[in-house]
Enzyme design. Sequence first.
Site, PDB file in Angstrom:
ATOM      1  N   CYS A 199       0.840  -1.198   0.000  1.00  0.00           N
ATOM      2  CA  CYS A 199       0.000   0.000   0.000  1.00  0.00           C
ATOM      3  C   CYS A 199       0.876   1.250   0.000  1.00  0.00           C
ATOM      4  O   CYS A 199       1.815   1.354   0.790  1.00  0.00           O
ATOM      5  CB  CYS A 199      -0.901  -0.014   1.229  1.00  0.00           C
ATOM      6  SG  CYS A 199      -1.847   1.492   1.456  1.00  0.00           S
ATOM      7  N   CYS A 221      -2.966  -0.680   9.007  1.00  0.00           N
ATOM      8  CA  CYS A 221      -2.044  -1.829   9.002  1.00  0.00           C
ATOM      9  C   CYS A 221      -0.762  -1.435   9.738  1.00  0.00           C
ATOM     10  O   CYS A 221      -0.320  -0.296   9.650  1.00  0.00           O
ATOM     11  CB  CYS A 221      -1.678  -2.239   7.576  1.00  0.00           C
ATOM     12  SG  CYS A 221      -3.064  -2.809   6.598  1.00  0.00           S
ATOM     13  N   CYS A 254      -7.739   0.214  -0.739  1.00  0.00           N
ATOM     14  CA  CYS A 254      -7.029  -0.450   0.352  1.00  0.00           C
ATOM     15  C   CYS A 254      -6.806  -1.902  -0.026  1.00  0.00           C
ATOM     16  O   CYS A 254      -7.729  -2.562  -0.526  1.00  0.00           O
ATOM     17  CB  CYS A 254      -7.845  -0.342   1.642  1.00  0.00           C
ATOM     18  SG  CYS A 254      -7.192  -1.323   3.020  1.00  0.00           S
ATOM     19  N   TYR A 294     -21.737 -15.739  24.725  1.00  0.00           N
ATOM     20  CA  TYR A 294     -21.448 -14.634  23.813  1.00  0.00           C
ATOM     21  C   TYR A 294     -21.640 -15.128  22.372  1.00  0.00           C
ATOM     22  O   TYR A 294     -20.744 -15.022  21.535  1.00  0.00           O
ATOM     23  CB  TYR A 294     -20.035 -14.078  23.990  1.00  0.00           C
ATOM     24  CG  TYR A 294     -19.686 -13.690  25.408  1.00  0.00           C
ATOM     25  CD1 TYR A 294     -20.047 -12.445  25.931  1.00  0.00           C
ATOM     26  CD2 TYR A 294     -18.994 -14.567  26.240  1.00  0.00           C
ATOM     27  CE1 TYR A 294     -19.724 -12.094  27.230  1.00  0.00           C
ATOM     28  CE2 TYR A 294     -18.668 -14.224  27.547  1.00  0.00           C
ATOM     29  CZ  TYR A 294     -19.033 -12.980  28.036  1.00  0.00           C
ATOM     30  OH  TYR A 294     -18.707 -12.642  29.324  1.00  0.00           O
ATOM     31  N   GLU A 316     -26.536 -14.440  24.713  1.00  0.00           N
ATOM     32  CA  GLU A 316     -26.079 -13.183  24.107  1.00  0.00           C
ATOM     33  C   GLU A 316     -26.867 -12.030  24.714  1.00  0.00           C
ATOM     34  O   GLU A 316     -28.077 -12.135  24.922  1.00  0.00           O
ATOM     35  CB  GLU A 316     -26.277 -13.222  22.590  1.00  0.00           C
ATOM     36  CG  GLU A 316     -26.028 -11.921  21.865  1.00  0.00           C
ATOM     37  CD  GLU A 316     -24.621 -11.403  22.059  1.00  0.00           C
ATOM     38  OE1 GLU A 316     -24.484 -10.224  22.440  1.00  0.00           O
ATOM     39  OE2 GLU A 316     -23.662 -12.172  21.844  1.00  0.00           O
ATOM     40  N   CYS A 339     -10.086 -12.645  20.859  1.00  0.00           N
ATOM     41  CA  CYS A 339      -9.435 -11.674  19.968  1.00  0.00           C
ATOM     42  C   CYS A 339      -8.356 -10.892  20.704  1.00  0.00           C
ATOM     43  O   CYS A 339      -7.746  -9.997  20.117  1.00  0.00           O
ATOM     44  CB  CYS A 339     -10.475 -10.719  19.375  1.00  0.00           C
ATOM     45  SG  CYS A 339     -11.369  -9.756  20.616  1.00  0.00           S
TER      46      CYS A 339
END
Length: 454
Positions: A81, A90, A168, A313, A334, A409
């Site tokens: 990029c 990024c 992108c 979740y 949830e 995550c």
Amino acid sequence: MIQKGERRMALKKNDVFTGAAVDYTFDGLGVVRHEGLCFFVKDLLKGESAEIGVTAVKKNVGYGRVIRRLSESPQRVEPRCPVARQCGGCQLQTMGAELQAEFKRHRVADCFQRIGHLDVEVQPVLSMEFPWNYRNKVQVPVGVNRDGKLICGYYRSHSHDIVDFDECGLHSEQENQILRSLRSWIEEAGDPAKLRHWLIKHAFKTGQVMVVLIAKSENLKGKDELIERLTAAYPQIRSIILNVNEREDNVILGDREIVLWGSASIEEELLGLRFQISAKSFYQINPVQTEVLYTKAIELAGLTGEETVIDVYCGTGTIGLSAARKAKRVIGIEIVPSAVEDAKKNAVRNGIANAEFICGDAGVCTAQLLERRIQPDVAIVDPPRKGLDGATIDSLVKMNPERIVYVSCDPATLARDCAVLNERGYGVEVVQPVDMFPQTTHVETVCQLVLRKP
């Protein structure tokens, strides 16, 4: 030259020194040790040396920039990029694929060792064969410059300055084409000052596309002509939505939604199932690696068709419904009401009758299941970045499932929670990182925890 007994003057902003990177920070900055301080330097790979300009000095750390690179790592690659070094989207484009994978594996291992104090083997990262054009969702800030001209792009690191771009490398080609068209048509006949963001969702397998214009007002000039042009140029578009956000904070989506054209949602396929995606619903952004991640999670669940599974979740039910085909019963939990409704609809849409979904706080609902004497064999948890709270962990442990599959995550909160679960009787058996976000520092990890026999 400093004489013996003299005190070396501390470095300050704009000073220059020579140093070599010996490690990385969690966000990919090179770590350079100099005169008792650690300096964090952007675009400096481990083993590379450079002349470094000091940009800031704090009590225990400093920050610097590369003025001139004196040696270069063989694993350095030229960013694909043109604005990679300015844009904050990024962070790892200068790292080759193998180095990125090792960076992420090491990051997970470091968290388990330093935060969790657990001696675990972290498996090699499951990477993408082609780590570009993978995003099925793009959320691009829009603004105007001093001349009133439209600019769009991601924010510069640690700022609210938009780095303008035409495309992108992480977006799909379809998304980039639509973004260019949006930009051109808004510049020609639109109302750029009222726009806040463009949101595009692209279902890779069905080809369906949703376009969301996020604006400060519903009175958006040129929207009728824009709809006509978009639908004529891109037959894949199934939904065009105006989201009105009058707030002054950094929350992207407002509460008011107006369907300008088509439906309020699109559909996507995942592991042979079909899911509905709305403007606000959560759906993993990398469809290729999502299948890798979910396949691994279900494998680690060890399902034979006789198990009761709780999916904590659960979102719109993507993991739970995928697992339901190999389990006796799935119960999803949830807190977002719209996600629970979507999960129920997704179960009906896919003809899955052995899954039910409960709306409520994870800790409260797991406690309620405990009161109902529901005994899960497997618990799958996929919490937000902050990880599991104490009430949820307490209820999980009291339920006494044989296996817990933890999808995370954030390696830091994952390691913290695994340490707590380890103390409560669950040994960490498998730690498998999955590269869901190539070219960035983010990494997804799935862990298998097994109840130790007394």
